[in-house]
Write a protein that holds these residues in place. Structure first.
Motif, PDB file in Angstrom:
ATOM      1  N   VAL A  28      29.166  49.110  34.357  1.00 48.39           N
ATOM      2  CA  VAL A  28      28.919  47.685  34.099  1.00 48.39           C
ATOM      3  C   VAL A  28      27.701  47.546  33.203  1.00 48.39           C
ATOM      4  CG1 VAL A  28      28.280  45.473  35.135  1.00 48.39           C
ATOM      5  CG2 VAL A  28      29.938  46.954  36.280  1.00 48.39           C
ATOM      6  N   THR A  29      27.838  46.766  32.122  1.00 51.33           N
ATOM      7  CA  THR A  29      26.735  46.497  31.196  1.00 51.33           C
ATOM      8  C   THR A  29      26.651  45.001  30.952  1.00 51.33           C
ATOM      9  OG1 THR A  29      28.086  46.642  29.180  1.00 51.33           O
ATOM     10  CG2 THR A  29      27.203  48.714  30.065  1.00 51.33           C
ATOM     11  N   GLU A  30      25.698  44.592  30.122  1.00 48.28           N
ATOM     12  CA  GLU A  30      25.554  43.171  29.803  1.00 48.28           C
ATOM     13  C   GLU A  30      26.766  42.632  29.054  1.00 48.28           C
ATOM     14  OE1 GLU A  30      22.304  42.523  27.172  1.00 48.28           O
ATOM     15  OE2 GLU A  30      22.704  44.326  26.000  1.00 48.28           O
ATOM     16  N   ASN A  31      27.577  43.508  28.501  1.00 46.27           N
ATOM     17  CA  ASN A  31      28.774  43.096  27.755  1.00 46.27           C
ATOM     18  C   ASN A  31      30.022  43.063  28.625  1.00 46.27           C
ATOM     19  OD1 ASN A  31      27.328  42.931  25.267  1.00 46.27           O
ATOM     20  ND2 ASN A  31      27.472  45.172  25.064  1.00 46.27           N
ATOM     21  N   SER A  32      29.874  43.417  29.899  1.00 47.03           N
ATOM     22  CA  SER A  32      31.035  43.394  30.793  1.00 47.03           C
ATOM     23  C   SER A  32      31.516  41.961  30.990  1.00 47.03           C
ATOM     24  CB  SER A  32      30.673  44.009  32.151  1.00 47.03           C
ATOM     25  OG  SER A  32      30.327  45.371  32.005  1.00 47.03           O
TER      26      SER A  32
ATOM     27  N   ILE B  11      33.844  37.317  36.160  1.00 46.86           N
ATOM     28  CA  ILE B  11      32.835  36.741  37.059  1.00 46.86           C
ATOM     29  C   ILE B  11      32.200  37.821  37.923  1.00 46.86           C
ATOM     30  CG2 ILE B  11      32.497  35.172  39.011  1.00 46.86           C
ATOM     31  CD1 ILE B  11      34.708  33.413  37.875  1.00 46.86           C
ATOM     32  N   TRP B  12      33.019  38.708  38.492  1.00 49.66           N
ATOM     33  CA  TRP B  12      32.509  39.727  39.408  1.00 49.66           C
ATOM     34  C   TRP B  12      31.580  40.707  38.685  1.00 49.66           C
ATOM     35  CZ3 TRP B  12      31.594  40.443  44.250  1.00 49.66           C
ATOM     36  CH2 TRP B  12      31.433  41.711  44.781  1.00 49.66           C
ATOM     37  N   ASP B  13      32.033  41.254  37.570  1.00 45.89           N
ATOM     38  CA  ASP B  13      31.235  42.271  36.856  1.00 45.89           C
ATOM     39  C   ASP B  13      30.043  41.667  36.133  1.00 45.89           C
ATOM     40  OD1 ASP B  13      32.953  44.152  37.765  1.00 45.89           O
ATOM     41  OD2 ASP B  13      33.860  44.648  35.826  1.00 45.89           O
ATOM     42  N   HIS B  14      30.265  40.598  35.373  1.00 45.13           N
ATOM     43  CA  HIS B  14      29.205  40.075  34.507  1.00 45.13           C
ATOM     44  C   HIS B  14      28.167  39.249  35.263  1.00 45.13           C
ATOM     45  CE1 HIS B  14      27.332  38.816  30.753  1.00 45.13           C
ATOM     46  NE2 HIS B  14      27.376  37.571  31.182  1.00 45.13           N
TER      47      HIS B  14
END
Length: 277
Positions: free
Chosen positions: A28-32, A35-38
């Motif tokens: 997971v990164t800032e570009n993911s 709703i759950w990941d980002h």
């Protein structure tokens, strides 16, 4: 009825875990997206990284502090759950008495059993489902914390004490500690119950073994999370559901009941002798 509710709750929690985890272990990164990941996982990762910077850029300390913060936030829910489960446990002897009284399996008898059980719950101020609700609420938060560690490349690149957080603990210290704290939590919880069964004993000893062998193969970052979380659970149990205090109170209550019964019988014998005279 009770068993059915437990199974339904367990299936609901498992379904929730499956939906939220999405069966994904991707980084997971800032570009993911999503709703759950980002918005959840990524913010958890950022929070851990922020705390790590406060402690000399140590991701190990960041994981420890953030895990403790989350568990403290969840304490009110755990208090409510513990209180509800304790009330339900105290009712078990009366519930078993009802089941014995209405043991016939015909529809009419079983309907009467359910009616009497509901009356018993109402008199004790117990909602048998309420104790499971906090579990459903807290699970997404704990899953998010777990995945923040599992799916963050940065959190697994650091070192802490003798460990590389992205690799398993070569000394097996963390897996052993995780198993010990898991056993301690389960054992303390079981000690406070008025009655125990084979399933409870199996979970008490089986879960630590499962945790041990699972943690052996996991990155140290995840094992560290388990150790801190389970250690906190031990302290939480001693605070909210202390078996030594509960058993002492239960013994004092039973002693008081025996004393009242003895005094009543003595008074009856005295009255009976008075009538004979």
């Amino acid at each position: 009825m009770k068993k059915g509710k437990r199974i339904l709750t367990l299936l609901s929690v498992m379904g929730l875990v499956f939906i939220l985890s999405g069966c994904s272990t991707s980084t997971v990164t800032e570009n993911s997206s999503g709703i759950w990941d980002h918005y959840i996982i990524w913010n958890f990762i950022q929070a851990i990284q922020f705390l790590s910077r406060l402690f000399g850029n140590s991701y190990g300390w960041g994981i420890i502090i953030f895990t403790i913060i989350i568990r403290v936030i969840l304490l009110p829910l755990m208090f409510y759950q513990t209180k509800s489960m304790r009330k339900t446990a105290e009712l078990q002897p009366k519930l078993k008495a009802l089941q014995k009284k209405y043991s016939t399996k015909d529809a009419e008898t079983q309907a009467k059993l359910r009616e009497e059980q509901q009356k018993l719950y109402a008199q004790a101020g117990v909602n048998p489902v309420a104790g499971c609700l906090p579990l459903v609420v807290q699970m997404p938060i704990l899953i998010a914390l777990y995945q923040a560690i599992l799916r963050s490349q940065a959190l697994k690149t650091g070192s802490f004490l003798w460990m590389q957080l992205g690799e398993r603990d070569a000394l097996f210290v963390l897996p052993i500690l995780a198993a010990i704290f898991t056993f301690a939590t389960s054992k303390l919880s079981v000690m406070s119950q008025p009655e125990q069964n084979g399933m409870t004993a199996a979970m008490t000893y089986g879960m630590p073994i499962f945790i041990l062998f699972t943690a052996i193969s996991l990155p140290s970052a995840l094992s560290l999370y388990w150790v801190v979380g389970n250690a906190f659970s031990v302290l939480q149990t001693l605070l909210l559901n202390n078996p030594f205090k509960i058993n002492k109170e239960r013994e004092e209550k039973e002693q008081a009941q025996r004393s009242r019964k003895k005094a009543l019988e003595k008074a009856k014998r005295k009255a009976y002798k008075g009538k004979r005279k």
